[in-house]
Write a protein that holds these residues in place. Structure first.
Motif, PDB file in Angstrom:
ATOM      1  N   MET A   1       0.855  -1.169   0.000  1.00  0.00           N
ATOM      2  CA  MET A   1       0.000   0.000   0.000  1.00  0.00           C
ATOM      3  C   MET A   1       0.907   1.239   0.000  1.00  0.00           C
ATOM      4  O   MET A   1       1.352   1.697   1.042  1.00  0.00           O
ATOM      5  CB  MET A   1      -0.904  -0.007   1.237  1.00  0.00           C
ATOM      6  CG  MET A   1      -1.815   1.175   1.290  1.00  0.00           C
ATOM      7  SD  MET A   1      -2.885   1.310   2.755  1.00  0.00           S
ATOM      8  CE  MET A   1      -3.829  -0.162   2.708  1.00  0.00           C
ATOM      9  N   ALA A   2       1.191   1.771  -1.151  1.00  0.00           N
ATOM     10  CA  ALA A   2       2.053   2.949  -1.270  1.00  0.00           C
ATOM     11  C   ALA A   2       1.233   4.228  -1.124  1.00  0.00           C
ATOM     12  O   ALA A   2       0.152   4.353  -1.693  1.00  0.00           O
ATOM     13  CB  ALA A   2       2.753   2.939  -2.613  1.00  0.00           C
ATOM     14  N   VAL A   3       1.755   5.177  -0.345  1.00  0.00           N
ATOM     15  CA  VAL A   3       1.096   6.474  -0.197  1.00  0.00           C
ATOM     16  C   VAL A   3       1.347   7.294  -1.449  1.00  0.00           C
ATOM     17  O   VAL A   3       2.480   7.474  -1.878  1.00  0.00           O
ATOM     18  CB  VAL A   3       1.611   7.215   1.064  1.00  0.00           C
ATOM     19  CG1 VAL A   3       1.037   8.620   1.124  1.00  0.00           C
ATOM     20  CG2 VAL A   3       1.252   6.433   2.316  1.00  0.00           C
ATOM     21  N   GLN A   4       0.270   7.791  -2.030  1.00  0.00           N
ATOM     22  CA  GLN A   4       0.360   8.606  -3.240  1.00  0.00           C
ATOM     23  C   GLN A   4       0.083  10.078  -2.975  1.00  0.00           C
ATOM     24  O   GLN A   4       0.423  10.922  -3.786  1.00  0.00           O
ATOM     25  CB  GLN A   4      -0.611   8.069  -4.288  1.00  0.00           C
ATOM     26  CG  GLN A   4      -0.279   6.662  -4.711  1.00  0.00           C
ATOM     27  CD  GLN A   4      -1.306   6.090  -5.668  1.00  0.00           C
ATOM     28  OE1 GLN A   4      -2.473   6.466  -5.648  1.00  0.00           O
ATOM     29  NE2 GLN A   4      -0.866   5.171  -6.513  1.00  0.00           N
ATOM     30  N   GLY A   5      -0.574  10.360  -1.846  1.00  0.00           N
ATOM     31  CA  GLY A   5      -0.879  11.750  -1.533  1.00  0.00           C
ATOM     32  C   GLY A   5      -1.378  11.903  -0.115  1.00  0.00           C
ATOM     33  O   GLY A   5      -1.977  10.980   0.447  1.00  0.00           O
ATOM     34  N   LEU A   6      -1.084  13.054   0.473  1.00  0.00           N
ATOM     35  CA  LEU A   6      -1.563  13.401   1.810  1.00  0.00           C
ATOM     36  C   LEU A   6      -2.150  14.802   1.721  1.00  0.00           C
ATOM     37  O   LEU A   6      -1.486  15.736   1.257  1.00  0.00           O
ATOM     38  CB  LEU A   6      -0.413  13.377   2.823  1.00  0.00           C
ATOM     39  CG  LEU A   6      -0.725  13.930   4.215  1.00  0.00           C
ATOM     40  CD1 LEU A   6      -1.787  13.082   4.910  1.00  0.00           C
ATOM     41  CD2 LEU A   6       0.548  13.992   5.046  1.00  0.00           C
ATOM     42  N   PHE A   7      -3.390  14.946   2.171  1.00  0.00           N
ATOM     43  CA  PHE A   7      -4.087  16.223   2.088  1.00  0.00           C
ATOM     44  C   PHE A   7      -4.556  16.640   3.476  1.00  0.00           C
ATOM     45  O   PHE A   7      -5.227  15.872   4.161  1.00  0.00           O
ATOM     46  CB  PHE A   7      -5.309  16.107   1.172  1.00  0.00           C
ATOM     47  CG  PHE A   7      -4.977  15.605  -0.202  1.00  0.00           C
ATOM     48  CD1 PHE A   7      -4.629  16.478  -1.211  1.00  0.00           C
ATOM     49  CD2 PHE A   7      -4.989  14.240  -0.479  1.00  0.00           C
ATOM     50  CE1 PHE A   7      -4.313  16.013  -2.478  1.00  0.00           C
ATOM     51  CE2 PHE A   7      -4.676  13.758  -1.736  1.00  0.00           C
ATOM     52  CZ  PHE A   7      -4.334  14.648  -2.730  1.00  0.00           C
ATOM     53  N   ALA A   8      -4.167  17.837   3.902  1.00  0.00           N
ATOM     54  CA  ALA A   8      -4.672  18.417   5.147  1.00  0.00           C
ATOM     55  C   ALA A   8      -5.907  19.224   4.776  1.00  0.00           C
ATOM     56  O   ALA A   8      -5.833  20.156   3.971  1.00  0.00           O
ATOM     57  CB  ALA A   8      -3.623  19.309   5.795  1.00  0.00           C
ATOM     58  N   LEU A   9      -7.039  18.863   5.340  1.00  0.00           N
ATOM     59  CA  LEU A   9      -8.306  19.519   5.026  1.00  0.00           C
ATOM     60  C   LEU A   9      -8.713  20.385   6.210  1.00  0.00           C
ATOM     61  O   LEU A   9      -8.991  19.866   7.287  1.00  0.00           O
ATOM     62  CB  LEU A   9      -9.386  18.474   4.730  1.00  0.00           C
ATOM     63  CG  LEU A   9      -9.026  17.426   3.672  1.00  0.00           C
ATOM     64  CD1 LEU A   9     -10.151  16.424   3.528  1.00  0.00           C
ATOM     65  CD2 LEU A   9      -8.712  18.095   2.345  1.00  0.00           C
ATOM     66  N   GLN A  10      -8.737  21.679   6.013  1.00  0.00           N
ATOM     67  CA  GLN A  10      -9.093  22.589   7.104  1.00  0.00           C
ATOM     68  C   GLN A  10     -10.601  22.724   7.192  1.00  0.00           C
ATOM     69  O   GLN A  10     -11.275  22.914   6.195  1.00  0.00           O
ATOM     70  CB  GLN A  10      -8.475  23.964   6.897  1.00  0.00           C
ATOM     71  CG  GLN A  10      -8.829  24.873   8.042  1.00  0.00           C
ATOM     72  CD  GLN A  10      -7.898  26.030   8.155  1.00  0.00           C
ATOM     73  OE1 GLN A  10      -6.752  25.961   7.777  1.00  0.00           O
ATOM     74  NE2 GLN A  10      -8.415  27.098   8.693  1.00  0.00           N
ATOM     75  N   ASN A  11     -11.103  22.615   8.414  1.00  0.00           N
ATOM     76  CA  ASN A  11     -12.543  22.673   8.659  1.00  0.00           C
ATOM     77  C   ASN A  11     -12.928  23.826   9.573  1.00  0.00           C
ATOM     78  O   ASN A  11     -13.845  23.701  10.369  1.00  0.00           O
ATOM     79  CB  ASN A  11     -13.028  21.356   9.267  1.00  0.00           C
ATOM     80  CG  ASN A  11     -12.683  20.161   8.408  1.00  0.00           C
ATOM     81  OD1 ASN A  11     -11.944  19.302   8.845  1.00  0.00           O
ATOM     82  ND2 ASN A  11     -13.166  20.102   7.193  1.00  0.00           N
ATOM     83  N   GLY A  12     -12.224  24.947   9.496  1.00  0.00           N
ATOM     84  CA  GLY A  12     -12.560  26.104  10.310  1.00  0.00           C
ATOM     85  C   GLY A  12     -11.586  26.288  11.462  1.00  0.00           C
ATOM     86  O   GLY A  12     -10.494  25.710  11.476  1.00  0.00           O
ATOM     87  N   PHE A  13     -11.994  27.108  12.435  1.00  0.00           N
ATOM     88  CA  PHE A  13     -11.165  27.432  13.591  1.00  0.00           C
ATOM     89  C   PHE A  13     -12.005  27.424  14.854  1.00  0.00           C
ATOM     90  O   PHE A  13     -13.204  27.740  14.818  1.00  0.00           O
ATOM     91  CB  PHE A  13     -10.554  28.841  13.448  1.00  0.00           C
ATOM     92  CG  PHE A  13      -9.567  28.968  12.340  1.00  0.00           C
ATOM     93  CD1 PHE A  13      -8.217  28.760  12.569  1.00  0.00           C
ATOM     94  CD2 PHE A  13      -9.981  29.288  11.066  1.00  0.00           C
ATOM     95  CE1 PHE A  13      -7.292  28.881  11.539  1.00  0.00           C
ATOM     96  CE2 PHE A  13      -9.073  29.423  10.032  1.00  0.00           C
ATOM     97  CZ  PHE A  13      -7.732  29.216  10.264  1.00  0.00           C
ATOM     98  N   ILE A  14     -11.373  27.111  15.983  1.00  0.00           N
ATOM     99  CA  ILE A  14     -12.011  27.227  17.297  1.00  0.00           C
ATOM    100  C   ILE A  14     -11.027  27.870  18.262  1.00  0.00           C
ATOM    101  O   ILE A  14      -9.825  27.928  18.002  1.00  0.00           O
ATOM    102  CB  ILE A  14     -12.467  25.855  17.861  1.00  0.00           C
ATOM    103  CG1 ILE A  14     -11.283  24.905  18.025  1.00  0.00           C
ATOM    104  CG2 ILE A  14     -13.578  25.261  17.014  1.00  0.00           C
ATOM    105  CD1 ILE A  14     -11.616  23.624  18.771  1.00  0.00           C
ATOM    106  N   GLY A  15     -11.540  28.319  19.394  1.00  0.00           N
ATOM    107  CA  GLY A  15     -10.687  28.838  20.447  1.00  0.00           C
ATOM    108  C   GLY A  15     -10.261  27.717  21.382  1.00  0.00           C
ATOM    109  O   GLY A  15     -11.014  26.765  21.614  1.00  0.00           O
ATOM    110  N   PHE A  16      -9.029  27.823  21.891  1.00  0.00           N
ATOM    111  CA  PHE A  16      -8.504  26.791  22.787  1.00  0.00           C
ATOM    112  C   PHE A  16      -7.511  27.445  23.731  1.00  0.00           C
ATOM    113  O   PHE A  16      -6.798  28.365  23.344  1.00  0.00           O
ATOM    114  CB  PHE A  16      -7.810  25.693  21.965  1.00  0.00           C
ATOM    115  CG  PHE A  16      -7.596  24.404  22.698  1.00  0.00           C
ATOM    116  CD1 PHE A  16      -8.634  23.509  22.858  1.00  0.00           C
ATOM    117  CD2 PHE A  16      -6.358  24.094  23.224  1.00  0.00           C
ATOM    118  CE1 PHE A  16      -8.438  22.317  23.528  1.00  0.00           C
ATOM    119  CE2 PHE A  16      -6.146  22.905  23.901  1.00  0.00           C
ATOM    120  CZ  PHE A  16      -7.194  22.014  24.052  1.00  0.00           C
ATOM    121  N   GLU A  17      -7.452  26.981  24.978  1.00  0.00           N
ATOM    122  CA  GLU A  17      -6.517  27.563  25.950  1.00  0.00           C
ATOM    123  C   GLU A  17      -5.077  27.200  25.616  1.00  0.00           C
ATOM    124  O   GLU A  17      -4.764  26.036  25.343  1.00  0.00           O
ATOM    125  CB  GLU A  17      -6.841  27.088  27.363  1.00  0.00           C
ATOM    126  CG  GLU A  17      -8.045  27.779  27.945  1.00  0.00           C
ATOM    127  CD  GLU A  17      -8.199  27.524  29.429  1.00  0.00           C
ATOM    128  OE1 GLU A  17      -7.246  27.043  30.080  1.00  0.00           O
ATOM    129  OE2 GLU A  17      -9.284  27.815  29.949  1.00  0.00           O
TER     130      GLU A  17
END
Length: 95
Positions: free
Chosen positions: A1-17
Motif C-alpha cells: 500500500m504505497a502512499v500517493q498523496g496526503l491532504f490536510a483539510l481545514q474545517n474552520g477554527f475554534i478557540g482553545f486555551e
C-alpha cells in the motif's frame, strides 16, 4: 500500500486555551487553532483520518466562542469536492 498523496483539510477554527497546547504554559489565554482532518490517498484506498467537525454538530459554538470561525467551504463535503471527491469515495475513516 504505497502512499500517493496526503491532504490536510481545514474545517474552520475554534478557540482553545494555550495551556492545553504548550507544556508549562499556565495562562488561561485563548488562541485560535485550526480544526483539521487528513486524507491519505494510497495505491489501494482513500483513508480519512478524523472528520473535523461542523458547527451544526455543536449548537451555539460560533455564538459562544468568539474565536470560532466556520464558512460553508469549511464543511468536509466541500473540502472533498475541491479534490473532485465525494464522501462515498472514501474507503475508510479513522477516528
Amino acid at each position: 500500500m504505497a502512499v500517493q498523496g496526503l491532504f490536510a483539510l481545514q474545517n474552520g477554527f475554534i478557540g482553545f486555551e494555550r495551556s492545553g497546547l504548550f507544556f508549562g504554559d499556565r495562562s488561561g489565554e485563548r488562541v485560535q487553532i485550526p480544526v483539521c482532518c487528513y486524507l491519505v490517498r494510497t495505491s489501494d484506498a482513500l483513508i480519512l483520518f478524523d472528520t473535523g467537525f461542523s458547527p451544526r454538530a455543536v449548537p451555539g459554538l460560533v455564538r459562544t466562542d468568539p474565536l470560532a470561525r466556520f464558512t460553508d467551504e469549511d464543511l468536509l463535503v466541500h473540502r472533498l469536492d475541491a479534490l473532485d471527491l465525494e464522501p462515498a469515495d472514501v474507503d475508510m475513516v479513522v477516528l
